[in-house]
Design a protein around this motif. Structure first.
Motif, mmCIF file in Angstrom:
data_model
loop_
_atom_site.group_PDB
_atom_site.id
_atom_site.type_symbol
_atom_site.label_atom_id
_atom_site.label_comp_id
_atom_site.label_asym_id
_atom_site.label_seq_id
_atom_site.Cartn_x
_atom_site.Cartn_y
_atom_site.Cartn_z
ATOM 1 N N ALA A 142 0.811 -1.200 0.000
ATOM 2 C CA ALA A 142 0.000 0.000 0.000
ATOM 3 C C ALA A 142 0.855 1.265 0.000
ATOM 4 C CB ALA A 142 -0.926 0.001 1.214
ATOM 5 N N ASN A 193 8.983 12.027 -0.357
ATOM 6 C CA ASN A 193 7.834 11.117 -0.399
ATOM 7 C C ASN A 193 7.648 10.468 -1.760
ATOM 8 O OD1 ASN A 193 7.128 11.495 2.264
ATOM 9 N ND2 ASN A 193 5.958 13.337 1.782
ATOM 10 N N ASN A 240 -1.047 8.934 17.217
ATOM 11 C CA ASN A 240 -1.872 9.397 16.112
ATOM 12 C C ASN A 240 -1.961 8.363 14.988
ATOM 13 O OD1 ASN A 240 -3.543 11.159 14.850
ATOM 14 N ND2 ASN A 240 -1.912 12.371 13.933
ATOM 15 N N TYR A 278 -6.079 -4.026 9.242
ATOM 16 C CA TYR A 278 -5.264 -4.503 8.124
ATOM 17 C C TYR A 278 -3.994 -5.192 8.609
ATOM 18 C CZ TYR A 278 -8.287 -1.528 5.383
ATOM 19 O OH TYR A 278 -9.373 -0.966 4.817
ATOM 20 N N SER A 307 2.488 1.744 5.578
ATOM 21 C CA SER A 307 3.731 2.437 5.257
ATOM 22 C C SER A 307 4.681 2.321 6.449
ATOM 23 C CB SER A 307 3.452 3.905 4.990
ATOM 24 O OG SER A 307 3.076 4.544 6.189
ATOM 25 N N LYS A 325 4.651 3.721 14.040
ATOM 26 C CA LYS A 325 3.689 4.217 15.026
ATOM 27 C C LYS A 325 3.079 3.040 15.783
ATOM 28 C CE LYS A 325 1.848 7.913 12.214
ATOM 29 N NZ LYS A 325 0.534 8.482 11.832
ATOM 30 N N ASP A 384 7.960 8.744 7.081
ATOM 31 C CA ASP A 384 7.629 9.987 6.387
ATOM 32 C C ASP A 384 7.495 11.155 7.361
ATOM 33 O OD1 ASP A 384 4.530 10.353 6.957
ATOM 34 O OD2 ASP A 384 4.959 8.226 6.626
ATOM 35 N N GLY A 420 5.169 13.299 8.176
ATOM 36 C CA GLY A 420 4.031 13.394 9.090
ATOM 37 C C GLY A 420 4.201 12.480 10.282
ATOM 38 N N GLN A 467 6.610 13.761 12.923
ATOM 39 C CA GLN A 467 6.035 14.717 13.876
ATOM 40 C C GLN A 467 5.239 13.988 14.947
ATOM 41 O OE1 GLN A 467 3.899 17.748 11.745
ATOM 42 N NE2 GLN A 467 5.761 18.977 11.624
ATOM 43 N N ASN A 468 4.484 12.981 14.521
ATOM 44 C CA ASN A 468 3.703 12.211 15.492
ATOM 45 C C ASN A 468 4.618 11.534 16.504
ATOM 46 O OD1 ASN A 468 1.496 11.157 12.843
ATOM 47 N ND2 ASN A 468 1.336 12.923 14.196
ATOM 48 N N ASN A 521 -3.026 18.687 16.529
ATOM 49 C CA ASN A 521 -3.290 17.281 16.253
ATOM 50 C C ASN A 521 -3.933 17.074 14.901
ATOM 51 O OD1 ASN A 521 -2.304 15.526 17.985
ATOM 52 N ND2 ASN A 521 -4.059 15.477 19.385
ATOM 53 N N THR A 570 -1.431 17.475 12.031
ATOM 54 C CA THR A 570 -0.509 16.378 11.811
ATOM 55 C C THR A 570 -1.243 15.156 11.280
ATOM 56 O OG1 THR A 570 -0.755 15.849 14.122
ATOM 57 C CG2 THR A 570 1.209 17.072 13.493
ATOM 58 N N ALA A 571 -2.506 15.003 11.693
ATOM 59 C CA ALA A 571 -3.270 13.869 11.189
ATOM 60 C C ALA A 571 -3.384 13.962 9.686
ATOM 61 C CB ALA A 571 -4.660 13.851 11.826
ATOM 62 N N ILE A 592 -1.414 15.373 7.601
ATOM 63 C CA ILE A 592 -0.133 15.042 6.962
ATOM 64 C C ILE A 592 0.056 13.534 6.932
ATOM 65 C CG2 ILE A 592 2.360 15.221 7.190
ATOM 66 C CD1 ILE A 592 1.888 18.000 8.407
ATOM 67 N N GLY A 593 -0.242 12.924 8.070
ATOM 68 C CA GLY A 593 -0.073 11.474 8.154
ATOM 69 C C GLY A 593 -0.856 10.750 7.079
ATOM 70 N N GLU A 594 -2.071 11.219 6.818
ATOM 71 C CA GLU A 594 -2.920 10.535 5.848
ATOM 72 C C GLU A 594 -2.366 10.672 4.439
ATOM 73 O OE1 GLU A 594 -6.696 9.759 7.289
ATOM 74 O OE2 GLU A 594 -5.000 9.352 8.583
ATOM 75 N N ALA A 647 0.753 11.745 3.420
ATOM 76 C CA ALA A 647 2.149 11.431 3.159
ATOM 77 C C ALA A 647 2.369 9.940 2.980
ATOM 78 C CB ALA A 647 3.016 11.958 4.294
ATOM 79 N N GLY A 648 1.550 9.117 3.627
ATOM 80 C CA GLY A 648 1.765 7.679 3.539
ATOM 81 C C GLY A 648 1.315 7.085 2.215
ATOM 82 N N HIS A 649 0.536 7.810 1.437
ATOM 83 C CA HIS A 649 -0.017 7.301 0.173
ATOM 84 C C HIS A 649 -0.716 5.965 0.365
ATOM 85 C CE1 HIS A 649 2.272 10.379 -1.710
ATOM 86 N NE2 HIS A 649 3.414 9.837 -1.361
ATOM 87 N N GLU A 650 -1.420 5.814 1.462
ATOM 88 C CA GLU A 650 -2.010 4.505 1.677
ATOM 89 C C GLU A 650 -3.400 4.438 1.103
ATOM 90 O OE1 GLU A 650 -0.178 2.406 5.522
ATOM 91 O OE2 GLU A 650 -0.173 4.551 5.217
ATOM 92 N N LYS A 651 -3.645 3.378 0.367
ATOM 93 C CA LYS A 651 -5.005 3.166 -0.104
ATOM 94 C C LYS A 651 -5.505 1.925 0.595
ATOM 95 C CE LYS A 651 -4.737 5.346 -4.562
ATOM 96 N NZ LYS A 651 -4.123 5.080 -5.847
ATOM 97 N N PRO A 652 -6.630 2.045 1.306
ATOM 98 C CA PRO A 652 -7.125 0.864 2.003
ATOM 99 C C PRO A 652 -7.454 -0.253 1.029
ATOM 100 C CG PRO A 652 -8.673 2.714 2.142
ATOM 101 C CD PRO A 652 -7.458 3.232 1.499
ATOM 102 N N VAL A 653 -7.104 -1.461 1.408
ATOM 103 C CA VAL A 653 -7.410 -2.613 0.586
ATOM 104 C C VAL A 653 -8.909 -2.889 0.726
ATOM 105 C CG1 VAL A 653 -6.668 -4.959 0.070
ATOM 106 C CG2 VAL A 653 -5.184 -3.436 1.376
ATOM 107 N N ARG A 662 -12.272 -4.666 1.376
ATOM 108 C CA ARG A 662 -12.650 -5.800 2.231
ATOM 109 C C ARG A 662 -13.204 -6.912 1.352
ATOM 110 N NH1 ARG A 662 -11.841 -5.729 7.936
ATOM 111 N NH2 ARG A 662 -11.523 -3.563 8.487
#
Lengths: 511, 334
Positions: free
Chosen positions: A16, A215, A384, A392, A398, A404, A428, A430, A433-434, B3, B6-7, B9-11, B13-19, B21
């Motif tokens: 992912a 990134n 966070n 999952y 990642s 985390k 990464d 973000g 920072q967490n 908070n 940063t949340a 950014i976290g979402e 920056a990770g480039h995550e796509k949920p698989v 179900r």
């Protein structure tokens, strides 16, 4: 004339996680191009794509104008692309000579490898590249990291490649000028070099151009001369992350017994280490790679044997022979190798986090999912970590989210003293920072951190005090006011600090 | 406020796509597939030979599958932690021999014989586990050599086969029925439910998955890996012992080598069921399905009166096929 190497819009995903997205650049003949970026920005993936270790999912690479899709490193070598990898690719159980000529050492008519001839050739090659202190017959595994790195570099160079990839070649190198000389010579012979580093002075010394990744995307591609240091740092985003982090007020609790007191600790890779860690303190550990930080952390939780010295937790002497015993005393390690020692890749993120308390969330002997969820839900906000990841498999997350989760697991275990080994490596921005926020909250609540990092700016901005290790011993102990990257680096490189006599004297008295 | 920022950014920056179900958990898919294959096998046999597939015959298949179902649970636990137990065949023989030797055709001694046999079998497992966990011997060498050694001891103490039949109560258990269902089928159902709960419901089971998935992380985290390893091999010995006792009851006598033919199928059942040979993945439901499939296949081979050689070829081929399927699946992921 076509460029030596042309990368057109390559992308690479791992599960992912997108490691590279639409990255394009050119490398002209006889040019040294710097490749910059934070840890986890995609530099290593790019190097692996060009050298043939991984295949990009999309995009194409042209070598001297011709299509180039290496299916293996060997094929890459044949086409004239040679790489010195960051996580060295030498075989520790073979001699220097054999390693130099891998994968196909020269053979005689009977198909046998003649050791003496091989070692003779190896000696010539080493001499040619200015290496005089390594014997070709020694096993690579017996050599210190710095020497191995030199062999890795010589091996890449001796193939006379048209494109040379150097992935953080100075990470363990004590004599950088040696490498710079070799690079200048190779450039004079029209070799094109992609030079990966995050040390700006090296980039300025060697490169005419530089490409910056962040990134997985290319964020900058320009002449080095026209860019200021600040511009480069802002583009890498690494420095600004720590600096935007609000500098916290020290939370050290005075008057209590030290959370962790280590006296004259000795063991493999640890020589006479003494320090105190107070409740509410964040104590940094700096040092160049391979100077005993890893061994020290392992010895503290009983992963490697302790041959001398004492450890006291909250003022009471303890014997720690295994991580299990360490945890009983409230000491938990967040290990260096996330993949092999951190995550359970087959388990869900939830199961990964709940592992230390799994015995406590059972009902009639069976795991109670609701109780497990509650326990995990109590710690995930501290790092966070989004709830939607919990179901999952952790392998699909990642690096940042995996880290985390591992930190959440350390929190759930109730440990009062965390040993964090490079927790932000390959993570990464973000997530970084967490992680910083979690560390600050942890010490604010009276927890203690022993925090090792390869990124000096993290140590400078986050620690109350910082130990510097050199040759498996503590070479310096700097209070917050004296912390600076230059200072840490000079002590870590073996220059004795002037005012630091007190500690050396104290440790001698102890012994 | 901080908070929230940063949340975000976290979402991104990770480039995550949920698989997405899926309706069936991925680890249950091999189990479903194998069960389907079992049904397909029965149906196709029915088409070829209309005598095949009577209710009696299907119950008979279930009854003969019980040895494999029980023994492969132990094997599955060991494989889950990244090991393998090659002593299972011998332990089954020893379990059966102890029962036969102690009861000598009467029920009087059965109350002593049962615990003795089970303790001995579990004991062999504990020895295996200690060798693997404490002496750090490679599991296949440890279990193979302990199996050979105990076979030798058994041979020295007995003549290799029981001189008298086993306790009649055991034989009755294997042929009796309750509420219209044969007792062994009841046993099988209860065992399967318990085994699933142990492997996939308890905290201990969860730790086994963790150990198999990453021994390094398990050590750093302070999981009791030594105890768990010993427990797992002990459980494998115990299961093999139970299977041996049941087998002795079924065939009303015991030989020391009667379990040998079942060793390979225990591994096959686990592997076909989708467990990873190197540990960390696979559920008991898969192993159960694998055991049922192999038993059906074995009956089919007997009915078609294929030679022993062909039987071995089919069995070996199925294991290799299942492994190939597994490796191609994991290659796709990378």
């Amino acid at each position: 004339m076509s460029p030596a190497l042309q990368v057109n819009a390559i992308s690479k995903r791992y599960g992912a996680t997108t490691a590279l997205q639409d990255v394009s650049f050119e490398l002209k003949r006889g040019q040294v191009c710097g490749l910059l970026g934070e840890n986890g920005a995609g530099k290593s993936t790019l190097v692996k794509s060009i050298s043939g270790v991984v295949w990009p999912d999309t995009g194409e690479i042209l070598l001297n104008g011709e299509s180039y899709r290496p299916r293996s490193i060997v094929e890459g070598n044949r086409r004239g692309v040679s790489t010195a990898f960051q996580e060295l690719s030498l075989v520790p159980t073979l001699s220097v000579a054999v390693n130099l000529f891998l994968p196909h050492p020269e053979r005689n008519g009977l198909g046998l490898v003649l050791t003496r001839k091989l070692e003779q050739r190896a000696a010539e090659i080493l001499e040619e590249h200015g290496v005089r202190d390594i014997k070709p017959s020694v096993l690579v595994g017996d050599l210190p990291l710095g020497m191995r790195q030199r062999i890795e570099i010589v091996r890449a160079l001796q193939r006379k490649p048209s494109v040379l990839l150097l992935d953080e070649p100075t990470a363990a190198l004590s004599d950088r000028e040696w490498l710079f000389g070799l690079i200048d010579k190779a450039v004079a012979e029209e070799t094109s070099i992609l030079y990966i580093s995050h040390k700006l002075d090296e980039i300025r010394r060697l490169c005419s151009r530089c490409v910056i990744l962040r990134n997985g995307r290319k964020v900058m591609d320009s002449d080095v001369e026209s860019m200021s240091n600040d511009e480069i740092f802002t583009n890498m985003a690494g420095r600004s992350v720590v600096e935007t982090f609000v500098s916290r007020t020290p939370a050290i609790r005075v008057g209590l017994a030290p959370r962790l007191e280590v006296r004259n600790l000795k063991g493999p890779g640890v020589e006479d280490v003494s320090f105190k860690l107070a409740p509410g303190e964040c104590l940094g550990v700096a040092g160049l790679e391979g100077h005993g930080q890893s061994s020290l952390f392992k010895a503290l939780v009983g992963l490697s044997p302790v041959t001398g010295g004492t450890i006291a937790v909250d003022g009471i002497h303890v014997a720690i022979r295994s991580p299990r015993e360490a945890l009983k005393h409230g000491v938990a390690l967040v290990p260096e190798e996330r993949k092999s020692e951190g995550i359970f890749s087959d388990l869900t993120t939830m199961a990964n986090i709940s592992m230390p308390v799994i015995d406590g969330v059972t009902r009639f002997g069976l795991v109670n999912r609701a109780a497990e969820r509650r326990a995990v839900g109590a710690v995930t906000p501290s790092v966070n970590l989004s709830e939607r990841f919990l179901g999952y498999g952790i392998g699909a997350l990642s690096g940042g989210n995996q880290q985390k989760a591992i930190l959440a697991r350390a929190l759930i275990s109730g440990a009062k003293c965390l040993l964090l080994f490079d927790p932000t490596r390959g993570v990464d921005v973000g997530a970084k920072q967490n992680i910083y926020a979690m560390m600050a909250a942890f010490v604010r609540d009276g927890g203690s951190l022993l925090f090792c990092s390869t990124e000096l700016d993290e140590l400078v901005h986050l620690c109350d005090r910082c130990l510097v290790m050199y040759r498996n011993a503590i070479a310096g102990d700097l209070p917050r006011e004296e912390l600076s990257q230059d200072r840490l680096l000079s002590i870590a490189s073996g220059f004795r600090p002037q005012p630091d006599v007190g500690l050396a004297a104290a440790s001698q008295k102890g012994a | 406020m901080q908070n929230k920022q940063t949340a975000a950014i976290g979402e991104t920056a990770g480039h995550e796509k949920p698989v997405r179900r899926q309706w069936l958990r991925p680890d249950a898919r091999p189990a479903a597939l194998v069960l389907l294959a079992t049904v397909a096998l029965i149906v196709s046999m029915k088409l070829v030979n209309s005598d095949f597939g009577s209710l009696n015959q299907l119950t008979a298949i279930l009854i003969t599958s019980i040895f494999l179902v029980v023994a492969s649970f132990g094997q599955g636990l060991v494989i889950l932690t990244g090991g393998i137990d090659l002593s299972i065949g011998v332990v089954m023989g020893i379990g059966g021999m102890i029962i036969a030797g102690m009861t000598r055709g009467s029920d009087d001694m059965l109350v002593y014989a049962l615990p003795t046999a089970l303790v001995c079998c579990a004991g062999i497992g504990v020895i295996n586990g200690t060798g693997v966990a404490v002496a750090k011997l490679p599991p296949f060498i440890m279990t193979l050599s302990s199996g050979t050694t105990f076979f030798g001891i058994g041979l020295a103490l007995t003549a290799g086969s029981s001189q008298q039949p086993v306790a009649p109560a055991l034989q009755k258990f294997m042929s009796g029925s309750w509420l219209g269902l044969p007792l062994p089928v009841w046993f099988l159902i209860v065992f399967a439910v318990l085994a699933t709960l142990v492997q996939n419901g308890t905290a201990g089971g969860r730790k086994l998955y963790a150990m198999g998935s990453s021994p390094g992380a398990a050590r750093v985290l302070g999981l009791p890996t030594t105890m768990l390893t010993i427990a797992v091999y002990g459980a494998s010995g115990l299961c093999a012992g139970i299977a041996g006792i049941l087998l002795a009851g079924y065939s009303s006598s015991a030989t020391l080598d009667m379990g040998n033919a079942l060793l390979m199928p225990t591994i096959a059942a686990v592997v076909i069921g989708g467990a990873r040979v190197t540990g960390g993945a696979g559920i008991y439901l898969g192993t159960l399905a694998g055991a049922l499939f192999l038993s059906t296949l074995s009956t089919v081979i007997t009915i078609l009166s294929l030679s022993q050689g062909l039987r071995s070829i089919i069995q070996g081929g199925i294991i290799i096929g299942a492994l190939l399927l597994q490796s191609s699946r994991s290659a796709q992921r990378h």
